[in-house]
Enzyme design. Structure first.
Site, short mmCIF file in Angstrom:
data_model
loop_
_atom_site.label_atom_id
_atom_site.label_comp_id
_atom_site.label_asym_id
_atom_site.label_seq_id
_atom_site.Cartn_x
_atom_site.Cartn_y
_atom_site.Cartn_z
N SER A 337 0.92 -1.16 -0.06
CA SER A 337 -0.06 -0.02 0.05
C SER A 337 0.82 1.35 -0.01
O SER A 337 0.62 2.23 -0.57
CB SER A 337 -0.81 0.04 1.32
N TRP A 340 2.44 1.66 -3.30
CA TRP A 340 1.14 1.97 -4.31
C TRP A 340 1.16 3.61 -4.17
O TRP A 340 1.04 4.18 -5.18
CB TRP A 340 -0.08 1.57 -4.02
N HIS A 341 1.23 4.11 -3.14
CA HIS A 341 1.24 5.65 -2.95
C HIS A 341 2.21 6.40 -3.40
O HIS A 341 1.90 7.57 -3.98
CB HIS A 341 0.97 6.18 -1.16
N GLY A 342 3.45 5.94 -3.63
CA GLY A 342 4.26 6.62 -4.48
C GLY A 342 5.59 5.93 -4.55
O GLY A 342 6.06 4.83 -3.73
N PHE A 505 -1.10 9.46 -9.39
CA PHE A 505 -0.74 8.42 -8.31
C PHE A 505 -1.14 7.13 -9.28
O PHE A 505 -1.80 7.19 -10.17
CB PHE A 505 -1.73 8.31 -7.15
#
Length: 505
Positions: A337, A340-342, A505
């Site tokens: 997670s 996934w955000h960056g 994103f």
């Protein structure tokens, strides 16, 4: 094209009007064309990526539906995962992985040159990739039937309100609505516009104003002090929430105007009483995605379960049998997670921290309950709930230092100063805050809290027999005031409107 731009304020009314004026059989064509135009207005050359992802996932699902062979179905799933995730990893993570590998080689004194590509991160790629994957995985599992009409499926992937930053819709919810007949409804129009206005208010009035003071500190970490870091990060906590939930509100409102109901993506997250509760309220569509497709498969993995049973038998601790698979799955899920955000180690560390938060929470839950019971504390009392909310909020604020830091080096400086430099003098100056701007920030946050509660409880407010007229006047007055403030600030911004944080994103 972004929601907070003049082109969108022209684009959306035209699309909404055509949605109701055109015959039903032509609507999907218009919405698909409008969605691709919306996407291409940012960068036309990258439209082939969403088209490729759509075509691969559509074909794979049809093939899986036509074969009884488990091997063939699994092969289709694997091909789709490689194709869709391959595009995502190449554009979003190639440079990150390349630079990380180079750094690692140099750390062990192996000469290595930088191999970085000049890549543009496509907007919304993380969102529409996950949306296509949920469709293919659900078809593979047999929980849904494949959509045989390519046009409707392409519209499901690219539906413009939630294309760029979610919510990440499941096919079970969105596809049937795209096929359904939608007639103009005044209640949907009113509710949708008000939800959109609430989103614009959060973004333009609150998030964009707070951003100025957050940037002032985080772009100059070497001058920061502990109190200034906490104040800036607290403001960022509300900035990122208003920015992201503001986008979601606008998306939900746009769809609602056209008679389509998107899923709720936020549920008063800063009232959470545990980190687990927070993630049930924050970015709900992403949390549920990771829960269904990453956490549960890992937690129920047979090899991990056998290992847990062996350790439980050896140690005599039965809880290990349950907690080991869960804690392992939690840590892996939150690491992914964070990634996934960056594409940066700061995001990975942020994800790991939240995974650790939850693991510690699960491991210590029995002892914490015994502790509060020994003190005679009523865990259902308002005072206890307020304490829990306060504690969880500041755990989140601390975690966002990792999320917001511009680099790992900056993160190290910020954490060092947070724990060593507690000079209160000049705290407001480091953020560029004066008395007037501090009051404006506080007022914006309080107004946002009121708007949020109205949305969650159901806005517009229902008319009551006693005092209904007064409540309605208050509601309309607030609506008009918000509209004036938002319009005024958007006109002042002109072409300089700030992009949404989750835009790429």
């Amino acid at each position: 094209m972004t929601f907070n731009s003049l082109p969108f304020l022209i684009f959306f009314p035209i699309v909404a009007a055509l949605h109701f004026l055109l015959p039903r059989r032509w609507r999907w064509i218009m919405l698909l064309a409008a969605s691709y135009y919306f996407y291409m207005s940012w960068n036309p050359s990258l439209v082939f990526l969403i088209a490729f992802t759509t075509a691969v996932s559509y074909a794979a699902a049809l093939i899986m539906a036509r074969t009884e062979s488990k091997k063939s179905k699994k092969l289709c799933l694997i091909v789709t995962l490689i194709a869709c995730l391959g595009v995502l990893f190449f554009y979003k993570y190639f440079n990150f992985l390349s630079s990380s590998l180079t750094w690692l080689l140099r750390l062990v004194r192996i000469p290595a040159n930088d191999h970085l590509l000049d890549l543009i991160l496509p907007v919304g790629i993380s969102f529409y990739t996950f949306q296509t994957l949920s469709y293919v995985i659900d078809v593979y599992r047999g929980t849904i039937e494949p959509e045989r009409h390519f046009g409707y499926y392409a519209l499901y992937v690219s539906f413009f309100p939630q294309l760029v930053a979610g919510p990440i819709e499941r096919p079970q919810n969105l596809l049937p609505q795209l096929r359904a007949e939608h007639r103009f409804n005044a209640d949907d129009l009113s509710a949708g516009l008000r939800i959109m206005l609430a989103g614009f208010f959060k973004k333009v009035v609150v998030a964009d104003q707070l951003a100025t003071y957050v940037v002032a500190l985080y772009n100059n970490p070497s001058y920061a002090t502990g109190p200034a870091i906490l104040l800036a990060t607290m403001l960022f906590t509300f900035q990122v929430y208003c920015d992201f939930s503001g986008y979601t509100d606008i998306a939900i409102g746009c769809a609602r105007v056209m008679g389509i109901r998107l899923m709720q993506n936020f549920d008063l997250p800063y009232t959470a009483t545990s980190v687990h509760d927070f993630w049930q309220r924050w970015h709900i569509s992403l949390t549920s995605w990771f829960t269904d497709y990453i956490f549960y498969p890992l937690a129920m993995n047979k090899k991990l379960s056998r290992r847990a049973r062996a350790i439980a038998k050896k140690t005599g601790n039965r809880r290990v049998n349950i907690l080991l698979p869960q804690c392992t799955a939690l840590l892996v899920t939150f690491l992914l997670s964070g990634l996934w955000h960056g594409a940066a180690w700061t995001f990975v560390l942020w994800g790991a921290l939240h995974g650790v938060y939850q693991i510690i929470g699960r491991l210590t839950e029995p002892s914490r309950e015994r502790f509060w019971d020994a003190l005679g504390v009523n865990r259902e009392s308002r005072a206890y709930i307020l304490w829990q909310r306060f504690f969880v909020f500041w755990l989140g604020v601390f975690g966002l230092i990792f999320f917001r830091a511009n680099s790992v080096a900056d993160l190290g400086v910020l954490l060092g100063r947070l724990f060593t430099d507690w000079r209160f003098a000049g705290t407001f100056d480091l953020l560029g805050l004066d008395a007037t701007s501090a009051v404006a920030c506080a007022a914006g946050i309080l107004a946002m809290s009121l708007v949020d509660r109205l949305l969650v409880k159901g806005w517009p407010m229902r008319r009551l027999e006693d005092g209904g007229g007064r409540l309605l006047k208050l509601e309309v007055g607030g609506f008009l005031l918000m509209a004036i403030v938002v319009s005024w600030l958007m006109l002042l911004a002109g072409d300089g409107a700030a992009a949404f944080i989750y835009f790429q994103f």
